[in-house]
Design a protein around this motif. Structure first.
Motif, short mmCIF file in Angstrom:
data_model
loop_
_atom_site.label_atom_id
_atom_site.label_comp_id
_atom_site.label_asym_id
_atom_site.label_seq_id
_atom_site.Cartn_x
_atom_site.Cartn_y
_atom_site.Cartn_z
N ARG A 165 1.13 -5.17 -10.44
CA ARG A 165 -0.28 -4.90 -10.17
C ARG A 165 -0.92 -6.09 -9.44
O ARG A 165 -1.65 -5.89 -8.47
N VAL B 188 -2.14 -4.48 -5.76
CA VAL B 188 -3.54 -4.09 -5.57
C VAL B 188 -4.18 -4.86 -4.42
O VAL B 188 -4.77 -4.25 -3.52
N GLU C 16 -6.57 2.16 -4.01
CA GLU C 16 -6.34 0.99 -4.86
C GLU C 16 -6.59 1.30 -6.32
O GLU C 16 -5.97 0.71 -7.21
N GLU C 17 -7.48 2.26 -6.58
CA GLU C 17 -7.75 2.70 -7.95
C GLU C 17 -6.48 3.28 -8.58
O GLU C 17 -6.11 2.93 -9.70
N ALA D 191 -3.79 0.51 -8.98
CA ALA D 191 -4.12 -0.38 -10.11
C ALA D 191 -3.84 0.32 -11.45
O ALA D 191 -3.33 -0.29 -12.39
N TYR D 192 -4.15 1.61 -11.51
CA TYR D 192 -4.00 2.35 -12.76
C TYR D 192 -2.53 2.57 -13.11
O TYR D 192 -2.15 2.58 -14.27
N GLY E 110 1.06 -5.71 -14.94
CA GLY E 110 1.62 -7.05 -14.84
C GLY E 110 1.71 -7.58 -13.43
O GLY E 110 0.78 -7.45 -12.63
N SER F 136 -5.45 -3.33 -0.71
CA SER F 136 -6.90 -3.47 -0.47
C SER F 136 -7.21 -4.38 0.71
O SER F 136 -8.37 -4.47 1.13
N ALA F 137 -6.20 -5.05 1.23
CA ALA F 137 -6.44 -6.04 2.28
C ALA F 137 -6.91 -5.39 3.57
O ALA F 137 -6.56 -4.26 3.89
#
Lengths: 290, 290
Positions: free
Chosen positions: A120, A124, A108-109, A112-113, A117, A128-129
């Protein structure tokens, strides 16, 4: 097809995950290299790429595909969404664990990076779910959340935090109930209402997300159809869908494909590919019968 | 203190997780009830609540505490943040798994549903994170992300998606490096710059998040200090911190407490509590020496 390659296809296309792992380890011991490392080469033919992807175990393969998507610009959001939404909660978690081990960062890092907008905001939480997977459905909640979705769609607030929350945290069974309520209460399937602007990339991704969560075989059918007809922007889609779904859901996808295109998937692939690549894909989609 | 309760404290306060599990199972077999179910009773004394929380294994206890927080209004955001930020990545994942099993929903689903606005923006990714835990630090990234944090703080954009991204997805080692860079480049510790409005609840939670991620023993010291001096809004903090940290980080917290308050934690707790509750807490904070 040379004899060696025919043999490789014959062996690889009919092996289970444990046997494939053994093949990889033998490869590493023989050539002193990790197959996954070789995958980064841009010199591979379609055949080689498909073959090497197939030798990975499913968790490593998904971690590899997401990492590759994080480094690309084109169509990468779709690959990330597809993996996040069509794998089981536990399988997705194993991919995140494998990602740590291999890339020394969290999945997720990186997502996200490398996104911004609305993409993301959606991707993300999707990756992550850890969704609940029971069958229990709360009908009161389904009704109230169908109403929320309808309100936001009427306001064209497609990126609203409530839309994102519902799609990224609820169980697939609950989302299905909510979308059925949507259809019953408001007269349209949600994806029809989300087609206001067919050229909006975020809206397309949102529709694909909903499809992956509720009818993955329809999503994969369409992805194959676009790839075979060279209509998609997703250049690796044919290889990716065949390799990742071969041992999972291929029978349903084949049926869906035949129904929608009036041509069996085997024939469509044979018409679109050639040589070793064709032979490998055909071996893989026939895998369950073999 | 009656003999029975003294005995219970003596047994429970010095048992490891496996033995506590056995006690719970014996309790269930004897009284036909799950201890965790009894916990929901509002009739418990401080002593009973602490005792029952202590008998849970750490994963069940955290799942229980987050679920309880999801049902409350007061201070519940802090409990959720504390558990998300001070547990290891793997332990946090085990809590999410336990949450599925016990509550038939996902942890992040409940947190997302019960929060709104900035709190949701911060807490949902915090509880969904599976942070990388290696020591590797990217100094270029630390510098550039320190600059991003500083820009957003100067603009008072404390809820900006980049601030949230950095704090919720980077490894703790990387965040620590970024905050050191922040301090070096801009002359203040980040939490000092985040004190512009001491009464802003979101800002307080953001500062606490940063403390939990980088110096958890300082966070726990302050939480105990406020609880013992009855200055906090967090009514269960004393029990929660003692019970959840007894087998984890209590030695550091005791040292930090003594340094900051010029009084040993034991004496502070003895002055603030009485009877069985006092005896149990003292037994728990002495646990490592016992």
């Amino acid at each position: 097809m040379e004899n060696n390659e025919a043999l490789i296809i014959q062996i690889l296309a009919h092996r289970n995950a444990a046997q494939l792992k053994l093949i990889r380890e033998t490869y590493a011991a023989t050539y002193g290299e990790d197959l996954l490392k070789d995958l980064d080469s841009e010199l591979w033919s379609d055949f080689q790429r498909a073959l090497l992807l197939w030798t990975l175990d499913p968790t490593e393969r998904d971690a590899y595909l997401v990492n590759e998507a994080n480094k690309q610009l084109t169509s990468s959001n779709w690959v990330i969404m597809e993996i996040a939404c069509t794998r089981s909660s536990n399988d997705l978690f194993l991919v995140r664990k494998e990602y740590h081990a291999r890339y020394k960062r969290s999945l997720e890092e990186d997502v996200a990076y490398h996104t911004t907008g609305d993409y993301r905001k959606l991707l993300v939480p999707l990756v992550s779910a850890f969704r609940y997977e029971g069958d229990e459905v709360n009908m009161m909640l389904a009704k109230s959340e169908a109403k929320i979705l309808h309100e936001k769609i009427c306001d064209k607030a497609y990126n609203h935090e409530e839309v994102i929350r519902i799609l990224t945290t609820r169980s697939k069974a609950q989302i299905n109930a909510t979308l059925n309520q949507y259809n019953s209460q408001f007269g349209n399937a949600i994806n029809k209402d989300l087609k206001s602007d067919p050229k909006d990339d975020y809206l397309s991704l949102l529709r694909a997300t909903i499809k992956c969560l509720t009818r993955p075989e329809k999503y994969f059918e369409k992805t194959l159809r676009l790839a075979i007809n060279k209509l998609g922007k997703d250049e690796w889609a044919l290889t990716r869908v065949v390799v990742t779904q071969a041992e999972v859901n291929m029978q349903c996808i084949k049926e869906e494909y035949h129904k929608r295109n009036s041509v069996p998937l085997e024939r469509a692939i044979a018409g679109d590919t050639s040589g070793d690549y064709e032979n490998l894909l055909l071996a893989l989609i026939g895998h369950e019968d073999a």
